[in-house]
Design an enzyme around this catalytic site. Structure first.
Site, short mmCIF file in Angstrom:
data_model
loop_
_atom_site.label_atom_id
_atom_site.label_comp_id
_atom_site.label_asym_id
_atom_site.label_seq_id
_atom_site.Cartn_x
_atom_site.Cartn_y
_atom_site.Cartn_z
N PRO A 83 13.15 4.39 10.70
CA PRO A 83 13.14 5.08 9.41
C PRO A 83 14.06 4.40 8.39
O PRO A 83 13.73 4.35 7.20
CB PRO A 83 13.64 6.48 9.77
CG PRO A 83 13.20 6.68 11.18
CD PRO A 83 13.39 5.33 11.82
N TYR A 84 15.19 3.87 8.85
CA TYR A 84 16.08 3.14 7.94
C TYR A 84 15.35 1.98 7.28
O TYR A 84 15.38 1.81 6.07
CB TYR A 84 17.30 2.63 8.70
CG TYR A 84 18.12 1.62 7.93
CD1 TYR A 84 18.92 2.02 6.87
CD2 TYR A 84 18.08 0.26 8.26
CE1 TYR A 84 19.66 1.10 6.15
CE2 TYR A 84 18.82 -0.66 7.54
CZ TYR A 84 19.61 -0.24 6.49
OH TYR A 84 20.33 -1.17 5.77
N GLY A 85 14.68 1.15 8.09
CA GLY A 85 13.95 0.02 7.54
C GLY A 85 12.87 0.45 6.58
O GLY A 85 12.61 -0.21 5.56
N THR A 124 12.95 3.08 4.61
CA THR A 124 13.54 3.45 3.32
C THR A 124 13.95 2.22 2.53
O THR A 124 13.83 2.20 1.30
CB THR A 124 14.75 4.39 3.50
OG1 THR A 124 15.80 3.73 4.23
CG2 THR A 124 14.36 5.67 4.21
#
Length: 301
Positions: A138-140, A142
């Site tokens: 999910p970080y990537g 965003t």
């Protein structure tokens, strides 16, 4: 020049703010001092300059009179991004949208700190900027969304995909920070996976130099990998730190972590060609500097 630095009390942001000030620029530093890790360390990072507290997802940002914005603020962390995606949406996507909107309104150039995490398990190595993004965290996701926002606002923006930046002040959740702290305290270290996963480790001073070069010489809309010149496995890096510290690390092997890619390897030919930048700090030299900083903090009363 007059610059705004967001995330100025963070790891890379604090080094960048100091470097800009040392070069004679006027720097306005902002940070929200989130609790992703102990805000006291961020206060320590920013001890040499003043920081205004600002929540970029909520507070208004006036950019008239600035020559450029270095947007480094955001919610980091690959593994933790699986736990509360709403936080990452707010602190990465929503906050960045507001920064980009303000920059577009004021006609101000932006250098945005993206991440090699957008590549996921890359289709080829070394990975060039034209490789298909396929983030697996999910970080990537965003970070990739923020890159698209820069294009949507038609900004004079330069996007930098940092590859695993390390050095003094590194976030305490990152691998090298945990290794040096464990070595300094005689504690154990949890190694996720088999330790043969490899990274293009990038020393923080090199990352800062690339960031400044992007503001000064990058073409609007350009995208650059910012990666170290040496790729290393985690086990090899741990062995180097054991040699530097003169101590043996107590390794506790855990299963592979969610979102943890097997390899990153930066193709930096574009940034070398267009900005005249390349990483110059060898891994051993950079790890020595990080060990000296971390061990001194542990020894301090």
């Amino acid at each position: 020049m007059r610059y705004l630095v967001t995330g100025a009390a963070g790891f890379i942001g604090s080094h960048l703010t100091e470097a800009l000030g040392a070069d004679g620029h006027e720097v306005v530093a902002v940070d929200s001092f989130t609790d992703y890790y102990d805000p006291a360390q961020k206060e320590e990072n920013a001890a040499a300059f003043e920081v205004s507290r600002l929540d970029l997802a909520e507070d208004e940002l006036a950019l008239d009179g600035f020559d450029g914005v270095f947007h480094l603020a955001g919610q980091p962390g690959v593994r933790s991004s699986f736990a509360d995606f709403n936080v990452y949406v707010r602190r990465n996507i929503v906050a960045t949208q507001k920064v980009f909107e303000s920059a577009a309104r004021a006609g101000v150039r932006v250098v945005f700190a993206s991440s090699s995490s957008v590549y996921g398990d890359a289709e080829r190595y070394p990975t060039a900027e034209d490789a298909r993004p396929q983030p697996i965290s999910p970080y990537g996701i965003t970070k990739l969304a923020c890159e698209h926002l820069a294009h949507a606002y038609a900004l004079d923006a330069i996007l930098l995909r940092y590859f695993t930046v390390y050095g003094p002040r590194q976030r305490p959740d990152m691998a090298f920070a945990r290794v040096v702290d464990a070595l300094a305290r005689g504690d154990s270290f949890e190694l996720y996976g088999d330790g043969l996963q490899s990274r293009s480790f990038t020393y923080v001073a090199d990352a800062v130099a690339a960031t400044v070069a992007a503001m000064e010489r990058g073409a609007g809309g350009a995208l650059y990998n910012v990666g170290g010149g040496t790729e290393s496995t985690m086990r090899a890096a741990v062995a180097t730190l054991e040699e530097i510290s003169g101590r043996t690390l107590d390794l506790v092997v855990q299963g592979a972590a969610a979102g943890d890619v097997r390899r990153t390897a930066a193709d930096t030919s574009r940034v070398e060609r267009e900005l005249g930048w390349r990483a110059t700090t060898e891994l051993g030299e950079g790890l020595h500097a990080q060990w000296e900083w971390a061990s001194a903090r542990v020894a301090a009363p």
